[in-house]
Structure formats: structure tokens, C-alpha cells
Design a protein around this motif. Sequence first.
Motif, PDB file in Angstrom:
ATOM      1  N   ILE A   1       0.825  -1.217   0.000  1.00 29.18           N
ATOM      2  CA  ILE A   1       0.000   0.000   0.000  1.00 29.18           C
ATOM      3  C   ILE A   1       0.859   1.267   0.000  1.00 29.18           C
ATOM      4  O   ILE A   1       0.365   2.367   0.224  1.00 29.18           O
ATOM      5  N   TRP A   2       2.150   1.095  -0.285  1.00 25.60           N
ATOM      6  CA  TRP A   2       3.068   2.237  -0.346  1.00 25.60           C
ATOM      7  C   TRP A   2       3.271   2.670  -1.785  1.00 25.60           C
ATOM      8  O   TRP A   2       3.003   1.920  -2.725  1.00 25.60           O
ATOM      9  N   SER A   3       3.752   3.892  -1.970  1.00 28.48           N
ATOM     10  CA  SER A   3       3.944   4.441  -3.312  1.00 28.48           C
ATOM     11  C   SER A   3       5.304   5.124  -3.421  1.00 28.48           C
ATOM     12  O   SER A   3       5.907   5.498  -2.419  1.00 28.48           O
TER      13      SER A   3
ATOM     14  N   GLY B   1       9.774  -2.484  -0.434  1.00 30.12           N
ATOM     15  CA  GLY B   1       9.881  -2.417  -1.887  1.00 30.12           C
ATOM     16  C   GLY B   1       9.965  -0.985  -2.378  1.00 30.12           C
ATOM     17  O   GLY B   1      10.734  -0.662  -3.293  1.00 30.12           O
ATOM     18  N   ALA B   2       9.162  -0.104  -1.768  1.00 27.74           N
ATOM     19  CA  ALA B   2       9.187   1.300  -2.143  1.00 27.74           C
ATOM     20  C   ALA B   2      10.528   1.927  -1.792  1.00 27.74           C
ATOM     21  O   ALA B   2      11.090   2.713  -2.570  1.00 27.74           O
TER      22      ALA B   2
ATOM     23  N   GLU C   1       2.359   2.851  -7.551  1.00 30.21           N
ATOM     24  CA  GLU C   1       1.613   2.478  -6.359  1.00 30.21           C
ATOM     25  C   GLU C   1       1.544   0.962  -6.218  1.00 30.21           C
ATOM     26  O   GLU C   1       1.842   0.218  -7.154  1.00 30.21           O
ATOM     27  N   GLY C   2       1.128   0.520  -5.033  1.00 29.70           N
ATOM     28  CA  GLY C   2       0.996  -0.900  -4.791  1.00 29.70           C
ATOM     29  C   GLY C   2       2.290  -1.589  -4.434  1.00 29.70           C
ATOM     30  O   GLY C   2       2.524  -2.751  -4.792  1.00 29.70           O
TER      31      GLY C   2
ATOM     32  N   ASP D   1       1.591  -0.474  -9.830  1.00 30.42           N
ATOM     33  CA  ASP D   1       0.655   0.181 -10.746  1.00 30.42           C
ATOM     34  C   ASP D   1       1.135   1.603 -10.984  1.00 30.42           C
ATOM     35  O   ASP D   1       1.122   2.440 -10.072  1.00 30.42           O
ATOM     36  N   GLY D   2       1.583   1.859 -12.204  1.00 24.14           N
ATOM     37  CA  GLY D   2       2.014   3.207 -12.538  1.00 24.14           C
ATOM     38  C   GLY D   2       0.826   4.057 -12.921  1.00 24.14           C
ATOM     39  O   GLY D   2      -0.023   3.637 -13.715  1.00 24.14           O
ATOM     40  N   GLY D   3       0.749   5.238 -12.377  1.00 23.62           N
ATOM     41  CA  GLY D   3      -0.378   6.104 -12.685  1.00 23.62           C
ATOM     42  C   GLY D   3      -0.089   7.552 -12.400  1.00 23.62           C
ATOM     43  O   GLY D   3       0.918   7.889 -11.772  1.00 23.62           O
ATOM     44  N   VAL D   4      -0.980   8.400 -12.868  1.00 18.19           N
ATOM     45  CA  VAL D   4      -0.841   9.840 -12.690  1.00 18.19           C
ATOM     46  C   VAL D   4      -1.899  10.328 -11.723  1.00 18.19           C
ATOM     47  O   VAL D   4      -3.094  10.109 -11.931  1.00 18.19           O
TER      48      VAL D   4
END
Length: 465
Positions: free
Chosen positions: A391-393, A445-446, A439-440, A424-427
Motif C-alpha cells: 500500500i506504499w507508493s 519495496g518502495a 503504487e501498490g 501500478d504506474g499512474g498519474v
Amino acid sequence: MLLTARRIAVALCLVFGAVTASLPLALAAPAVAAPADDVRYAAIVVDANSGEVLYARRADEQRYPASITKIMTLYLVFEQLSQGKLKLTDTITISPRAAAQPPSKLGLSPGQTLTVDEAIQALCIKSANDVALAVAEKIGGSEARFAALMTLRAQELGMTQSRFVNPHGLPDSRQLTSARDIAILSRAMMRDFPQYYSYFGQKSMTFRGQTMRNHNGLLHRMPGVDGIKTGFTNASGYNLAASAVRDGRRLITVVMGGSSTRSRDDNVADLLNTGFEVMRRRQAGEVINVAQNLFEHPTSPNGPVAYASMGPSAQPRDIGDVLSAAQASDSGVAVAATSRMRPIANPEESDPMAMVSGMDAKAKAKVVPAKTTPAKTAPVAKKKKKDPDAIWSVQVGAYKQKSLANNQLKQLSKKFAQHFADADGGVDAGGGWYRARFEGLTKSGAQQACKALKAKKIPCLVMAP
């Protein structure tokens, strides 16, 4: 007559080094007089409309900004005004600490007030240090908090060499920028807040019976110049960010480390005149390729001047690890750190963008997942169960254009596939910015992904859920 001959000679030198768009990078030096023996000297000339760099010399080397700092201070003021959080008629109270700032200043006593409109004029014209600190306290609550906002906004604008610790530019070895960064800031200020740009062209102001003249001498002697800001300390030398319009085209020129007010102003004037002559010849049909995109750096870092064709493969150079650490101030606001700062124990756990109010760090707009194409020879695998702790980004940039954010995600998802394969890459849109995020991810990992990015000198932020 002598001035005309000088301008022609300068322009011819540029044209002599020009090549067609199909030719590779060429290095040459114009005939513009510059204090080459002063290691503090740096300069850049930018087409304000396109962002094309016409001339760059030591443009990415860090310098002390001095009072050019106040452009960023004013950027945040204009931001507050445009968002309705401030009004031009609102009052600002001078604190004892603000009143104690050294000149240049209005000299107001503790408890005295002035309007936001008067404060803007005082910053643009008088370069008042007491007013700059009062403005910082008004908007940020404290100087440290406001400086954190300045640094974070600089990073969002793409100012990779900048860090701010005060709102006025008084000497502090930690406060750094570059000629390119100031050009980026100047262009962003014109683009984002055109309704307030006229303040920078105001030649004088009268405050409580006292008339003060703008420190920018080119406003008074060079037609077409309508801004922007001067700066000087013994360490920085004479700085000037200037802009001018001629024949419907606008140029931005930044000179840092001048040896005197006059030599600095003359150098800026020469650079502007040369730039406009190049634009005129282009408009007349000449193919003059001195083009270099504002966000693409010269490929010959040791060359004094670079003229380059625009290329998609160009990569930024000498970008400091500007967000390698976050250091909490007394007010509880995380201050984005440069590679020159001592990192805190666990820098990846800090989230400067989320901790500073007004950044919309947790705004959840529609996120478009990045598409991934499996290899044709790979067997079809069962969908991997999502880790409940993922749940980290990781934020990898903030842009004014969505396409730029998407492009950043695309590039990094390829280069760092081992870290972002399951993300999940997003804007994320909010506050007029498009933030590129993966995200995710799990916390570790982040952190590992951001560490890998920073190892390649790519700024990033680990963001908590």
C-alpha cells in the motif's frame, strides 16, 4: 552606431557557429563579453515561449542565488492569491525577527503592517528582506516551514540544483541554485501567474511618502525589458534574471556571478540582443540551429558553451540527489535535502510532500494503470495475489502536463522493471499538478526502488499510505 556594430558582430558570431537541424552537436563561443576569469559566472538564454535554450554557460553549476531567491517567494505568494487563500488587500504584520533583518529593507518596526499588494511591490522593487521574512511567516507560519515549501515547489518545477533555507537570499551556504533553475522558475512564474507578472516591470513604488526605484537597471535603459529580479551578496556576485519582448517574442536571460552592476547589466543586454537577432534571422528564413531544449542538458559538460540540436535521447547531467533525505524542522515540516546535507537516519520513511500542507500529496484522482506486455514466449501464469502490505507508493515527478508525467512513468518502468514490475504506474492529479507515481508497493519495496532511483540521481519520494 558603435552599439549597432557591436550587436551585429555578436549576432554574426552566433550565426557563424550555426548548423542545420540534421547536424550533430557543435561547440562554439559567442562574442558576448563575459567575465570568464570569474569562476562564479554562469549564464543562460531561453526562449520563454518554447523553452528552447539559445545559450548556456555553466548553467547547471550551483550558485548562490542572493535576492533572486525572492522570485520563488513571490511564486508562492501568487499561488496563494490564485487559490483564494490570500487577497491583495490582506495585511501582513512585521514580527520582531522580520524587523531585525539587514538591508535592503523597508525598515518597518515590529507590529507595523502593510498589505499583500504593498509587500509584492516591496519584494519586486525594493527587494526588502524584512518584508520577505514577514511574507514567509504569513504563509508558512515560520521561516523554516516556508523554506520547505520553497524547496518542494522547486523540485516539482524541475529545479534540480536548488535548495532554499530562507525567503530573501541573505547569505547561507546551504541556499543554492543554478542559472538554468532560475530560468525554469522565471518561465514557470510567467506561465502559471501571468496576471501578476506586471509587478516585476514596475519601475518604482511610493510607500508612505517615500519613492523607491527598482534595482533592475535594464528596466530604465533597455526597451522591451519588463523584469525580473536582481541579486547580490559578496559570495554570489551580481546576479540578474531578466526578460524582454521584441517583435512578439520573449526571451529570458539569467546571469550569475557578475563582477559589477554595470558589467552584469551590459552582459545581460548583449545576451538578449544576440538572442533576438537569432530569432529575427530565423523568422527571415535562415536555418540557425542553436536549439537546446530547456530540460535537456548539454552533452559536453566541460565545454564553456553548448549549442545543440534537440534530441530525444538527451539525459540530464549532474543532477544532485536533491531528495536523498528529509530533515524535520522545529515546526515539524520535513525539509527536502540536497546531496550536500547530512541525511537523517531513515530518509526513505520521510514524506516531505505529504507533510507540507497544500501539496495535495494524498489527493486521489483517477489513476490510469500503466500497461505491460508479457513476452510472447512466456507461459500464461496465474495472477499473483496482491500483498496486503503493498500500500506504499513512490513518486517520481510532478509536472504541469499529464503527458510528461506519463512519459516519466513509461521510461522508468522500463529502466527499473525489477522494482516496478508489480506496481501500478499512474498519474495522480491535484492542485494543478500531475504527479507520476508507482503504487501498490510494500514499504521495503518502495524504499528499495527509491534507493535505486537515487543511485542514478533520479529524485523520488517514498509515500506512506
